[in-house]
Design a protein around this motif. Structure first.
Motif, mmCIF file in Angstrom:
data_model
loop_
_atom_site.group_PDB
_atom_site.id
_atom_site.type_symbol
_atom_site.label_atom_id
_atom_site.label_comp_id
_atom_site.label_asym_id
_atom_site.label_seq_id
_atom_site.Cartn_x
_atom_site.Cartn_y
_atom_site.Cartn_z
ATOM 1 N N LYS A 66 -4.977 7.339 -2.860
ATOM 2 C CA LYS A 66 -4.431 7.805 -1.596
ATOM 3 C C LYS A 66 -3.704 9.175 -1.710
ATOM 4 O O LYS A 66 -3.138 9.638 -0.813
ATOM 5 C CB LYS A 66 -3.257 6.762 -1.439
ATOM 6 C CG LYS A 66 -3.812 5.459 -1.083
ATOM 7 C CD LYS A 66 -2.578 4.401 -0.590
ATOM 8 C CE LYS A 66 -3.239 2.826 -0.360
ATOM 9 N NZ LYS A 66 -3.913 2.912 1.000
ATOM 10 N N GLY A 117 0.508 -1.241 -0.158
ATOM 11 C CA GLY A 117 0.002 -0.006 0.030
ATOM 12 C C GLY A 117 0.788 1.140 -0.081
ATOM 13 O O GLY A 117 0.166 2.291 0.183
ATOM 14 N N GLU A 118 2.005 1.472 -0.295
ATOM 15 C CA GLU A 118 2.860 2.283 -0.397
ATOM 16 C C GLU A 118 2.665 3.049 -1.725
ATOM 17 O O GLU A 118 2.899 2.411 -2.843
ATOM 18 C CB GLU A 118 4.522 1.913 -0.280
ATOM 19 C CG GLU A 118 5.301 3.147 0.332
ATOM 20 C CD GLU A 118 5.353 4.449 -0.653
ATOM 21 O OE1 GLU A 118 5.481 4.363 -1.752
ATOM 22 O OE2 GLU A 118 5.111 5.603 -0.033
ATOM 23 N N PRO A 119 1.877 4.491 -1.551
ATOM 24 C CA PRO A 119 1.642 5.031 -2.901
ATOM 25 C C PRO A 119 2.751 5.208 -3.781
ATOM 26 O O PRO A 119 2.449 4.929 -5.324
ATOM 27 C CB PRO A 119 0.998 6.450 -2.245
ATOM 28 C CG PRO A 119 0.666 5.993 -1.184
ATOM 29 C CD PRO A 119 1.607 5.145 -0.377
ATOM 30 N N SER A 133 -6.649 -4.972 1.720
ATOM 31 C CA SER A 133 -5.822 -4.681 2.464
ATOM 32 C C SER A 133 -6.850 -3.972 3.998
ATOM 33 O O SER A 133 -5.860 -4.293 4.997
ATOM 34 C CB SER A 133 -5.199 -3.194 1.846
ATOM 35 O OG SER A 133 -4.378 -2.325 2.851
ATOM 36 N N GLN A 134 -7.864 -3.366 3.795
ATOM 37 C CA GLN A 134 -8.572 -3.134 4.988
ATOM 38 C C GLN A 134 -8.863 -4.086 5.876
ATOM 39 O O GLN A 134 -9.060 -4.044 7.077
ATOM 40 C CB GLN A 134 -9.682 -2.366 4.502
ATOM 41 C CG GLN A 134 -9.494 -0.958 4.010
ATOM 42 C CD GLN A 134 -8.751 0.016 4.767
ATOM 43 O OE1 GLN A 134 -9.165 0.250 5.897
ATOM 44 N NE2 GLN A 134 -7.655 0.774 4.075
ATOM 45 N N ARG A 190 -4.816 2.915 -7.351
ATOM 46 C CA ARG A 190 -4.799 3.030 -5.955
ATOM 47 C C ARG A 190 -3.699 4.198 -5.184
ATOM 48 O O ARG A 190 -4.273 4.495 -4.254
ATOM 49 C CB ARG A 190 -4.126 1.646 -5.310
ATOM 50 C CG ARG A 190 -5.180 0.393 -5.382
ATOM 51 C CD ARG A 190 -4.710 -0.948 -5.023
ATOM 52 N NE ARG A 190 -4.764 -0.341 -3.697
ATOM 53 C CZ ARG A 190 -3.814 -1.285 -2.322
ATOM 54 N NH1 ARG A 190 -2.957 -2.127 -3.128
ATOM 55 N NH2 ARG A 190 -3.729 -1.359 -1.251
ATOM 56 N N ALA A 191 -2.906 4.262 -5.858
ATOM 57 C CA ALA A 191 -2.002 5.519 -5.464
ATOM 58 C C ALA A 191 -2.441 6.793 -5.727
ATOM 59 O O ALA A 191 -2.691 7.570 -4.695
ATOM 60 C CB ALA A 191 -0.623 5.479 -6.381
ATOM 61 N N GLU A 251 -7.784 -2.927 -2.204
ATOM 62 C CA GLU A 251 -8.140 -1.858 -1.127
ATOM 63 C C GLU A 251 -8.877 -2.525 -0.003
ATOM 64 O O GLU A 251 -8.382 -2.557 1.233
ATOM 65 C CB GLU A 251 -8.574 -0.676 -1.505
ATOM 66 C CG GLU A 251 -8.437 0.392 -0.344
ATOM 67 C CD GLU A 251 -7.427 0.636 0.166
ATOM 68 O OE1 GLU A 251 -7.230 0.989 1.356
ATOM 69 O OE2 GLU A 251 -6.032 0.620 -0.478
#
Length: 91
Positions: A43, A8-10, A78-79, A39-40, A75
């Protein structure tokens, strides 16, 4: 880079998505590229939003829709705390 993107690192998502788009060191997969860059952008990474706008001109609508669906699923995983290794593009 892939591990950081999956975590999850943008910025990693943007760079990995760009690599997937171009086939730089990884098999080209524009649908997954769109997912990573989406996704990036979601964020708040401004360069990802700009890249996404460029991709909008180059990737067919159906592939973009699939990419957004993948991004949303990633996502959600991830959540939910699903490990990043469970999310990977097809070979």
């Amino acid at each position: 880079l892939k591990a950081a993107a999956n975590a999850g690192e943008p910025r990693a998502m943007l760079v990995y998505g760009t690599a997937l788009f171009n086939g730089d060191g990884v098999p080209e997969n524009r649908t997954w590229a769109y997912a990573m860059v989406s996704r990036a952008a979601a964020k708040g990474l401004a360069p990802a939003r700009a890249t996404l706008e460029e991709m909008d001109q180059l990737i067919p609508l159906e592939d973009r829709k699939q990419g957004v669906a993948i991004a949303q699923a990633l996502e959600a995983r991830s959540q939910a705390g699903v490990p990043p290794a469970a999310a990977k593009p097809p070979a």
